[in-house]
Structures are given as C-alpha cells and as structure tokens.
Motif scaffolding. Sequence first.
Motif, mmCIF file in Angstrom:
data_model
loop_
_atom_site.group_PDB
_atom_site.id
_atom_site.type_symbol
_atom_site.label_atom_id
_atom_site.label_comp_id
_atom_site.label_asym_id
_atom_site.label_seq_id
_atom_site.Cartn_x
_atom_site.Cartn_y
_atom_site.Cartn_z
ATOM 1 N N THR A 89 -45.502 43.758 -21.292
ATOM 2 C CA THR A 89 -45.975 44.522 -22.824
ATOM 3 C C THR A 89 -46.296 45.599 -21.786
ATOM 4 N N ARG A 112 -33.219 41.092 -21.036
ATOM 5 C CA ARG A 112 -34.795 41.526 -21.140
ATOM 6 C C ARG A 112 -34.440 40.668 -23.135
ATOM 7 N N GLU A 121 -41.252 50.269 -25.516
ATOM 8 C CA GLU A 121 -40.065 49.435 -26.539
ATOM 9 C C GLU A 121 -38.364 48.785 -24.719
ATOM 10 N N THR A 156 -40.677 46.647 -23.952
ATOM 11 C CA THR A 156 -41.046 45.597 -24.013
ATOM 12 C C THR A 156 -41.278 44.209 -24.495
ATOM 13 N N ALA A 157 -40.845 43.243 -23.602
ATOM 14 C CA ALA A 157 -39.777 42.226 -23.891
ATOM 15 C C ALA A 157 -40.081 41.335 -22.487
ATOM 16 N N ALA A 180 -36.154 41.260 -26.914
ATOM 17 C CA ALA A 180 -37.911 41.757 -27.444
ATOM 18 C C ALA A 180 -37.797 40.316 -29.304
#
Length: 119
Positions: A116, A38, A89, A91-92, A40
């Motif tokens: 998200t 992932r 956190e 989210t990526a 971000a």
Amino acid sequence: QLQLVESGGGLVQPGGSLRLSCATSGFTFSSYAMSWYRQAPGKERELVATITSAGGSIAYADSMKGRFTISKDNAKNTVYLQMNSLKPEDTAIYYCNARRVGALTRVYWGQGTQVTVSS
C-alpha cells in the motif's frame, strides 16, 4: 510440500521503497522462470517482472522499468523484487509465480503480499 511464500509488503509513503521476497520450497527452483505479478482491487492481474531460470534474461512491464528490479538467489531458492520510487498506483497485492514449460507446463503461485502506497 510445495510453497511460495511472499513477504516484505506493507505501508509506504509515495517515493519510498520496499523489497519483496518470495521464499520457495518443494520444487527445483533453478529450473523455473520466476515472475512477480500484481493485482489491484477491481483490476486484472498484471505482470510486473520476470527472470528466466538461467537468470540471463529479465523483462519488466513498461510502467516498472527504471523503478523495479527483479533478482534471485538460487542457493536460497528465493526471488526478490526491489521497488523504488513507489507511487499510489503501485498499490496492489503482489504475487510470486514460478513457471516451467515442458510437455506439461507447471505454474505455481504464492498467496500474495499487500503493498500500500499512501501518505
């Protein structure tokens, strides 16, 4: 035509769950170790989880242990990432990765799917 196509991303509230899928074609899926990464915004891409070609060895990044589960279905040439107890956190963009080590290491990447986590 080699393909790794991620799906299942979207918007979810903190504490929620998502299951990501990576459908593949064009290579011998069962011969590759599969991973999820992932990235971000503004941060480096990081490893989330990996599963070996035989499926007998699984590893997770520390922050994902106990919340995320990687699995695969060789018959469907698909790898999954079950994500529970999601946090902001997390989210990526989540990417699917295939790797085979040999005389020439082969590494393939998908285009990514956005996750998200927000209220």
